[in-house]
Scaffold this active site. Structure first.
Site, PDB file in Angstrom:
ATOM      1  N   ARG A 180     -25.753  -1.811   8.280  1.00 15.59           N
ATOM      2  CA  ARG A 180     -24.829  -3.224   8.157  1.00 15.59           C
ATOM      3  C   ARG A 180     -25.517  -4.445   9.184  1.00 15.59           C
ATOM      4  NH1 ARG A 180     -19.081  -3.395   4.584  1.00 15.59           N
ATOM      5  NH2 ARG A 180     -20.599  -5.064   3.253  1.00 15.59           N
ATOM      6  N   LYS A 215       0.933  -1.256  -0.510  1.00 14.22           N
ATOM      7  CA  LYS A 215       0.135  -0.143  -0.181  1.00 14.22           C
ATOM      8  C   LYS A 215       0.753   0.963   0.082  1.00 14.22           C
ATOM      9  CE  LYS A 215      -4.550   2.021   2.296  1.00 14.22           C
ATOM     10  NZ  LYS A 215      -5.123   1.874   3.231  1.00 14.22           N
ATOM     11  N   GLU A 231     -19.222  -5.697  10.648  1.00 16.64           N
ATOM     12  CA  GLU A 231     -20.967  -4.821  11.733  1.00 16.64           C
ATOM     13  C   GLU A 231     -21.018  -5.775  12.466  1.00 16.64           C
ATOM     14  OE1 GLU A 231     -18.734  -1.949   8.380  1.00 16.64           O
ATOM     15  OE2 GLU A 231     -20.041  -3.999   8.859  1.00 16.64           O
TER      16      GLU A 231
END
Length: 618
Positions: free
Chosen positions: A396, A282, A368
């Protein structure tokens, strides 16, 4: 930006153009693409580190796959900036995340190359599976691939989809972009060699034919199976994905363009569900982002040559910071406090708490549903869980809020951040619905602070409450944020801010300053309602009897929102007064700055006055 600095990239207006270049030219294009991304994001703000990490992968995918006929899905969508640049949107990149500009994520209405509109993570494999099954029935020969990364594989939905794909066995490719936020770091010469073997058609053919030949000779068949598993076991986590029904390939170096092109070309021809494990870095190619990919994940405008991000100097703390400070203060007094986040600890202001109280802090990753039920278990065992979650992500875990928390009346505090208008991340991230979907759930109390002092007091109230409690607060700075004494607030009681005549404005939450400004020019009464549930019915009854017009104001969808709760009460009591509900309209709210969106939706004082006068004069 001057495209002359990007001589090859400026000629790439679609992936079709990309496929005309030689291998050496592709390497130059990746270099130009990385520099272009860095320079464009530095001027526009937006997601940076994730895109820098998938430059070679993006070029290789569009080079090998016949997009847009072949369908490519990006998950999480903030990896897709290089994809946007190569698919005809290069010259609009400076508008990304701005009002009426490019979307920050893949968006179907924006481009035929964007197969799935995204914003929330871990949706790609399910969608790709649906497309693959449909295309297999059509026999079009269309290929389907999805790229999942940046921790998105930590969500249960991704594994549910892989489990189903392993059962259905359609032709599809899942690319795991492993950038240190998921799975392993295993890489090297042996892995590269095995990747080439495992992606070859010869290997696939040998694998299937040998199973047929030796199917009636159990000892030999078992030996071959164990040998194959041992070979793949050298490259963790092959066995996991094999058990889910995928042919595992990799890991390979996601910055080796030649290897990517070679492997993808072979994988594209294989039958059944394939999983390609790609190792990337990244922030690749920009040293500051490589060193601190979290800091450089989403950035404001900056100077690339300096390699620093100016910290925002603001005298006012954000609501998220207020919450983080409250967590630390409360944990000093109560060792039973447990703070939970679903991969949003930094954004929710929990970094300091995590450092000071690591044993009381849990980041459950992008999960979640698990976060909420995990909190239920903690509450059952006598802990005091606080779930910090963005409004848009609480959607969610709706079943878990009802089934695992509310029905059992467990003492869990939900700190719902980014409630209301969020801004530049657009429709997928606006916190427009939490009041509407929470208000109907029994046992909950729901609070909306109008300033910093109320926020601190309400966090205390919710934490002490015997049962589930929700406090919703917006993204951004909190007004009246200097350390004031915590207000003494009684559950379900409002506060009158100013007294007027015929008009009463019932404000729910952070739009109170606009309500007060409007009231000054309208001669109106203003109530800071504080609680959506339970409503201050006595205060509503009083103003309904002494005012001819009631205005409800909130930063939530009007349908089912706080204003709807007021309407229900007035109808039930058969009160005779006119009511105007002001809030978010029945549409998905586009991107733009918070100020721009509030102005366009008529939620600023001058626009509120216009709407109220028009309503009264009808």
């Amino acid at each position: 930006m001057n495209l002359d600095n990007y001589p090859l990239l400026k000629q790439v207006n679609s992936p079709k153009d990309l496929r005309h270049y030689s291998a050496n030219q592709l390497l130059q294009i990746t270099d130009e693409l990385r520099r272009f991304l860095l320079n464009s994001v530095s001027r526009s703000s937006g997601h940076l580190a994730s895109g820098l990490g998938v430059i070679e992968l993006t070029v290789a995918l569009h080079y090998v796959y016949n997009t847009p006929f072949d369908q490519l899905i990006w998950d999480v969508g903030h990896q897709a900036y290089p994809h946007k640049i190569l698919t005809g949107r290069r010259d609009r990149m400076l508008t990304i995340r701005q009002k009426e500009g490019l979307h920050p994520f893949p968006w179907r209405e924006e481009s035929e190359y964007d197969v799935l509109s995204t914003g929330h993570s871990s949706t790609s494999i399910s969608a790709a599976l649906g497309i693959a099954v449909a295309e297999q029935q059509k026999t079009t020969g269309r290929k389907v691939a999805c790229v999942i990364g940046d921790g998105a594989l930590t969500a249960g939905m991704a594994f549910e989809a892989m489990n189903h794909a392993g059962h259905l066995k359609p032709d599809m490719l899942v690319i795991v972009n492993d950038n240190d936020m998921s799975i392993s770091k295993n890489i090297g010469g042996l892995n590269q060699h095995l990747a080439k073997i495992l992606s070859s058609r010869t290997y696939a053919s040998l694998r299937e034919s040998s199973k047929k030949v030796f199917s009636n000779i159990p000892p030999v068949k078992d030996f071959l199976k164990k040998t194959e598993e041992h070979l793949k076991g050298l490259v963790a986590p092959a066995i996991l994905f094999e058990e889910l029904g995928f042919n595992y390939i990799g890991p390979i170096d996601g910055h080796d363009l030649e290897s990517l092109v070679t492997t993808l070309s072979k994988v594209r021809q294989l039958k059944g569900p394939q999983l390609l494990h790609v190792i990337t870095q990244k922030g690749k190619g920009y040293a500051p982002a490589e060193k601190n990919p979290i800091l450089w994940h989403g950035v404001p405008k900056f100077n690339p040559s300096e390699g620093t991000i100016d910290e925002k100097t603001n005298p006012f703390p954000t609501y998220s910071q207020i919450f983080g400070d409250w967590l630390c203060e409360t944990a000093e007094q109560d060792k039973d406090l447990v703070a939970i986040t679903a991969a949003m600890g930094e954004g929710s202001g929990m970094k300091k708490f995590a450092e000071r109280y690591p044993r009381q802090f849990f980041d459950v990753a992008i999960a979640e549903q698990h976060a909420v039920t995990f909190a239920a278990g903690l509450a059952i065992s006598g802990k005091k869980p606080v779930v910090a979650i963005y409004s848009t992500f609480l959607q969610r875990a709706y079943d878990q809020v009802i089934h695992d928390i509310a029905i059992q009346n467990l003492s869990v505090l939900f700190a719902v951040d980014r409630a209301g208008i969020v801004g530049a991340d657009g429709p997928t991230h606006q916190g427009a619905f939490d009041i509407s979907f929470l208000r109907c759930i029994p046992n909950l109390i729901i609070m909306a602070p109008s300033d910093a002092s109320e926020c601190r007091s309400m966090l205390d109230i919710g934490y002490r409450y015997s049962g589930p409690a929700v406090i919703r607060y917006p993204r951004g700075d909190a007004i009246n944020s200097e350390q004031q004494p915590k207000q003494k607030i009684e559950i379900g009681k409002s506060k009158q801010v100013c007294q007027g005549n015929d008009i009463a404005i019932l404000n729910f939450g952070s739009l109170l300053p606009e309500a007060i400004k409007s009231a000054e020019l309208l001669g109106a009464t203003v109530l800071d309602m504080r609680f959506i549930k339970p409503l201050d019915e006595s205060a509503i009854l009083q103003v309904a009897q002494t005012h001819s017009t009631l205005i409800t104001l909130e930063e939530n969808a009007i349908q089912g929102g706080a204003g709807s709760a007021v309407n229900e009460f007035i109808l039930a009591k058969k009160l005779k007064c006119n009511v105007l509900n002001l809030g978010l309209p029945d549409e998905f709210i586009p991107q733009g700055s918070q100020t721009e969106i509030r102005d366009s939706l008529g939620l600023t004082a001058d626009k509120l006055i216009e709407k109220i006068k028009l309503f009264i004069n009808q």
